[in-house]
Scaffold this active site. Structure first.
Site, PDB file in Angstrom:
ATOM      1  N   HIS A 163     -40.239   0.377 -60.116  1.00 12.41           N
ATOM      2  CA  HIS A 163     -41.030   1.545 -60.665  1.00 12.41           C
ATOM      3  C   HIS A 163     -42.457   1.258 -60.463  1.00 12.41           C
ATOM      4  O   HIS A 163     -43.396   0.427 -61.102  1.00 12.41           O
ATOM      5  CB  HIS A 163     -40.974   1.195 -62.167  1.00 12.41           C
ATOM      6  N   GLU A 204     -45.192   2.865 -61.347  1.00 11.99           N
ATOM      7  CA  GLU A 204     -45.773   3.141 -62.320  1.00 11.99           C
ATOM      8  C   GLU A 204     -45.752   2.034 -63.632  1.00 11.99           C
ATOM      9  O   GLU A 204     -46.416   2.012 -64.493  1.00 11.99           O
ATOM     10  CB  GLU A 204     -45.388   4.678 -63.250  1.00 11.99           C
ATOM     11  N   CYS A 255     -37.233   4.496 -57.763  1.00 16.14           N
ATOM     12  CA  CYS A 255     -35.896   3.950 -58.361  1.00 16.14           C
ATOM     13  C   CYS A 255     -34.718   4.660 -58.186  1.00 16.14           C
ATOM     14  O   CYS A 255     -34.397   4.650 -56.728  1.00 16.14           O
ATOM     15  CB  CYS A 255     -36.505   3.910 -59.901  1.00 16.14           C
TER      16      CYS A 255
END
Length: 200
Positions: free
Chosen positions: A179, A181, A78
């Site tokens: 992202h 995650e 990011c």
């Protein structure tokens, strides 16, 4: 096991990235100074927020020059990816300069909201082991208002009012604008690829 250094550049996603790595069986150590990079086999630079504050924190931690001189694989996530480029329009700040290009503010238009938030499709641009195992039309989760241009280093792009770099690689330097995650199987695969792939 690979020694993974996770840089604390002040981003709120540090914990979630660490948890994503734990799900892959990787116990990353959090790094807040240059000494912490010693012995690392992979380095991850996550980040959310503003480029000027993140660069200021890296300077305060004495990490700018060590990151520029790093000789092991590095991935920015990011905001961390944006910091790998030469410059950001956000605060008119000089970044790490590891990748050519200027990060620019995304332009809102009819049907195009900025910040760009939500799931969007990755558009493969060239072959890279970072994308190994991803299905066609893989999507990832984005939250950002600034974007890096598509360059010769772009591995995958994304279209939101125009193409921007979503995944990038130049030698040991890699990045993901989305992202990982928060990107389910797509994110987990790209993180695993970064940790396991062979670099030149």
């Amino acid at each position: 096991m690979t020694d993974v250094a996770l840089i604390d550049a002040g981003g709120a996603n540090l914990g979630s990235v660490r948890y994503a790595l734990e799900r892959l069986g990787v116990d990353a150590r959090v790094v807040r100074d240059a000494a912490g990079l010693h012995g690392a086999q992979r380095v991850i630079l996550p980040g959310v927020g503003a480029a000027p504050e993140a660069m200021s924190r890296l300077r305060t931690q004495g990490l700018v020059e060590p990151l520029r001189a790093l000789q092991v694989p590095l991935i920015g996530i990011c905001l961390g990816m944006q910091l790998l480029f030469e410059h950001s329009e956000e605060g008119d700040v000089e970044c790490l300069g590891l990748l050519p290009g200027i990060v620019r503010h995304m332009t809102p238009a009819l049907g195009i909201r900025v910040p760009h938030m939500g799931w969007n499709q990755l558009v493969p641009m060239r072959e890279s082991a970072l994308l190994a195992g991803l299905p066609e039309r893989a999507s990832a989760y984005f939250v950002h208002g600034y974007a890096a241009p598509v360059t010769a280093d772009t591995v995958a792009a994304c279209d939101h009012g125009g193409l921007f770099t979503a995944v990038v690689q130049n030698g040991l330097r890699c990045g993901a604008q989305f992202h990982p995650e928060r990107s389910a199987d797509t994110g987990a695969r790209i993180l695993r690829n970064f940790l396991e792939m062979s670099f030149p």
